[in-house]
Every structure is written in C-alpha cells, then in structure tokens.
Enzyme design. Sequence first.
Site, PDB file in Angstrom:
ATOM      1  N   ARG A   1       1.080  -1.045  -0.024  1.00 12.54           N
ATOM      2  CA  ARG A   1       0.053  -0.179   0.042  1.00 12.54           C
ATOM      3  C   ARG A   1       0.936   1.302  -0.116  1.00 12.54           C
ATOM      4  O   ARG A   1       0.398   2.430  -0.553  1.00 12.54           O
ATOM      5  CB  ARG A   1      -0.904   0.113   1.333  1.00 12.54           C
ATOM      6  CG  ARG A   1      -0.220  -0.167   2.673  1.00 12.54           C
ATOM      7  CD  ARG A   1      -1.125  -0.330   3.538  1.00 12.54           C
ATOM      8  NE  ARG A   1      -0.594  -0.388   5.022  1.00 12.54           N
ATOM      9  CZ  ARG A   1      -1.516  -0.616   5.919  1.00 12.54           C
ATOM     10  NH1 ARG A   1      -2.745  -0.479   6.074  1.00 12.54           N
ATOM     11  NH2 ARG A   1      -0.609  -0.712   7.089  1.00 12.54           N
TER      12      ARG A   1
ATOM     13  N   TYR B   1      -2.522 -11.301  18.132  1.00 16.52           N
ATOM     14  CA  TYR B   1      -1.438 -11.791  16.818  1.00 16.52           C
ATOM     15  C   TYR B   1      -1.790 -13.350  16.686  1.00 16.52           C
ATOM     16  O   TYR B   1      -1.947 -13.851  15.605  1.00 16.52           O
ATOM     17  CB  TYR B   1      -0.196 -11.281  17.024  1.00 16.52           C
ATOM     18  CG  TYR B   1       0.805 -11.780  15.879  1.00 16.52           C
ATOM     19  CD1 TYR B   1       0.719 -11.315  14.618  1.00 16.52           C
ATOM     20  CD2 TYR B   1       1.603 -12.856  16.001  1.00 16.52           C
ATOM     21  CE1 TYR B   1       1.215 -11.705  13.630  1.00 16.52           C
ATOM     22  CE2 TYR B   1       2.323 -13.284  15.111  1.00 16.52           C
ATOM     23  CZ  TYR B   1       1.973 -12.837  13.714  1.00 16.52           C
ATOM     24  OH  TYR B   1       2.959 -13.347  12.889  1.00 16.52           O
TER      25      TYR B   1
END
Length: 241
Positions: free
Chosen positions: A36, A164
């Site tokens: 990105r 996570y």
Amino acid sequence: MSENTIALVTGANKGIGFEIAAGLGALGWTVGVGARNEVLREEAVAKLRAAGADAFGVPLDVTDDASVTAAARLIEDRAGRLDVLVNNAGVTGGMPQAPTEVDPATVRIAVETNVIGVIRVTNAMLPLLRRSPSPRIVNMSSTVGSLTLQSDLAAVIGPLSAAYSPSKSFLNAVTIQYAKELRDTNILINAACPGFVATDLNNFRGTRTPEEGAAIAIKLATLPDNGPTGSFFDDSGVVPW
C-alpha cells in the site's frame, strides 16, 4: 497474455515478503509486488528489477475492497491470469496483548489484516487463479497460531498474545476451509511458518533472516501438481494445527 509464471506477493515491499518476491523472481517468474505504500513499493520493484527480476508494482491495501478489486483488475489486464498468490501481508495489531489488558480494537486490527484481508484478496484473485494450469496459494502463518502447541501451558510459544497469535489460529482454520472447498480443483493451498525472523514486526528481535523466512513460502509456491494441500509447514516439515 504473458506465458511466464505470474505471482502476487502481498506485503512485498520489505522483509519476508520482499525476499519471497526476490526468490520467485530469481526463478524467472513475473512477480507482482503488492503493497500500500507507494514509495516503498516502487523502491522494492526497482531493487528487484536491478537484480534481474521481472517485477511490477501492485497498489494493494488488503483491508480495502476497492483496492483489492483494482489489484485484481491490474493483474488481469497485465497477464490474464495468476499462477501463485502469497498472502504475506500481516500486522501484530499493537500492544499490549495480554488477554486481561488487550484493547478489543487491537484484536480487530489483527484480524482485519491477517484473516479478513487474506479472504478478501484470495476471493478476488480466485477467478485469475482458476485460469492457471497449476495454481498455488500460500498463507503466511506462524507456529504461534498452532493451537496444538499453544495448548501446552508449560511451553513458551511466542509471547502472551490475545490478538496476533489468535489471528494466525483463525488464518489456519480458514486455510483448512479453503482446502476443503477447493479439494476437487487443481488449486493447492497451504499455510507456512517462516520462523522467528528479524523484521519490523518484532522490532528486529528475530533470530532468522528474511531470506531464510522466505524459503518455506517459495517451496510451497513451487509444489508439484501432486503436492499437499490443506497443510501447515515450516522448514522442518509439517506443523501441527
């Protein structure tokens, strides 16, 4: 349409993702560098090309529907199909992650990128993968996502994590479901653990290099047609789910 093997690696502007792209490029493949950050993406593409790889940039935010749709369109226009998808983009979500302290927003961030992002990208790329003679999908997971290993309360499998690690367990479960749905096709999909690699994800505390971490993904991306699907691997072999 290109006759080269076409791969897309998400989060490929640095770290393990970059080394996966470099390894596939060294095989003579055409590699899409999904990222990105425009500056880092183009820097990575330039570095790969300087090393002789046929690389191109793919603007891609795995958390954004429009971005993923545009990425699929870009690959279709460029190559007409996709042979390999490596879902590498990932985040920790932030700290702290002790279950009694974690902010639900931290969990949401981890799941949005590490799980929903993988589903979003995979589904967008599946029509292109179905055009490949030997399509492969590799989901970058971690042994910290292994419920079998984590269930041993005396074992130390990564730090205490309520965001996570569970996001990787979720990703593993999703990988199995894809493998079950796609078992009658020629698409092989597996999860990979790169090991404890020194990247900005862990403030470079890892003990392995990004190149070492990339090796298992490259191996799974190049599986033969009779290779496994719906499994979880690291460099040593099968990792228990």
